[in-house]
Design an enzyme around this catalytic site. Sequence first.
Site, PDB file in Angstrom:
ATOM      1  N   ARG A 187      -3.900   3.637  -3.704  1.00  0.00           N
ATOM      2  CA  ARG A 187      -3.630   2.756  -2.559  1.00  0.00           C
ATOM      3  C   ARG A 187      -4.797   2.708  -1.580  1.00  0.00           C
ATOM      4  O   ARG A 187      -4.601   2.638  -0.363  1.00  0.00           O
ATOM      5  CB  ARG A 187      -2.342   3.169  -1.833  1.00  0.00           C
ATOM      6  N   SER A 235       7.064   0.078   0.967  1.00  0.00           N
ATOM      7  CA  SER A 235       6.945   1.537   0.905  1.00  0.00           C
ATOM      8  C   SER A 235       6.166   2.051   2.107  1.00  0.00           C
ATOM      9  O   SER A 235       5.046   1.621   2.363  1.00  0.00           O
ATOM     10  CB  SER A 235       6.251   1.954  -0.386  1.00  0.00           C
ATOM     11  N   GLU A 265       1.444   4.669   3.897  1.00  0.00           N
ATOM     12  CA  GLU A 265       1.004   3.610   2.979  1.00  0.00           C
ATOM     13  C   GLU A 265       0.962   2.278   3.720  1.00  0.00           C
ATOM     14  O   GLU A 265       0.085   1.458   3.488  1.00  0.00           O
ATOM     15  CB  GLU A 265       1.940   3.508   1.772  1.00  0.00           C
TER      16      GLU A 265
END
Length: 321
Positions: free
Chosen positions: A195, A244, A314
């Site tokens: 990520r 998320s 995130e």
Amino acid sequence: MKQLGEIPRRDNGEAPFAETAGKSRTPVSTKGLRGTLTPQAPLAKLVWFKAGGKADWLFEPADMDDLQLFLERLNNDLPVMALGLGSNLIVRDGGVPGVVIKLGKPFAEIEIRDDNVLACGAGAHGILVASAARDAGIAGMEFMRGIPGTVGGFVRMNGGAYGREVADVLTDCDVIMPNGRGHCLTARELGYSYRHSELPANAVVIAARFKGVPGDPEAIGAKMDRIAAAREEAQPLRTKTGGSTFKNLPDRKAWQLVDDAGCRGLTLGGAQVSEKHTNFLINTGDATSADIEGLGEEVRRRVYQKSGVALDWEIQRVGRP
């Protein structure tokens, strides 16, 4: 969709700033620009949380040439942020300094090329990329059906879901820097990790190429359907959320750590930890971005207190507190 390579800087002879009729200073001369430049533009309506402040300036370019001209003229000291669907983003209540670039339909093209390659504009939605690949018999893009967002965001943060991520399929991408120069960067040059990419903060992704493998459209479609069904069953899709919230660990899921810390349903102001999936935060109706971010930090504190694990965000958090 053409690759940029190195775009020469144009000398347009315009002053770096211009005065509007209302005597407010604009970040560029608007002469010759065909897009829309809006001061003090509300961003809450453009992000999934439906909360947050204003952009100092919001520019919606008419096309790639318009974006290049705008960035050529822009003062290099001003921060630049590209905005897609706003699906994994907290815009803080104090607003976003500098210029927010919103890429719309002119940047949403998807082209099927030889050798199982898809050339996509940065504004193309993940579900449409996956669907185009399915229709062309190209496998490997099914996971994009499970990521809410656009290609530009996927490329910047190495978006992924269901065991795959952008680093697995990206060949290269086109970006424009704040000085108006364009560059083509390979996946290796982006320095991908979980990520994360090493793409400069002010770079604007405008296009990307993804390479898959030959596949059966029916089998690809069935896999996409399974992904869609899994999302529907597990995630609070019909709420004001940001996807998320925290990154998973190599050996542990973030939602489990949050649940074990007793945070399911936890609230702060108008923000709540989802009872359906504890790695999602929800705006229950009137949450401020401070509520949402503050709740996330409280969850991090409780998880650390319970398990000794420091969760990493995130969701991207931008702007002034």
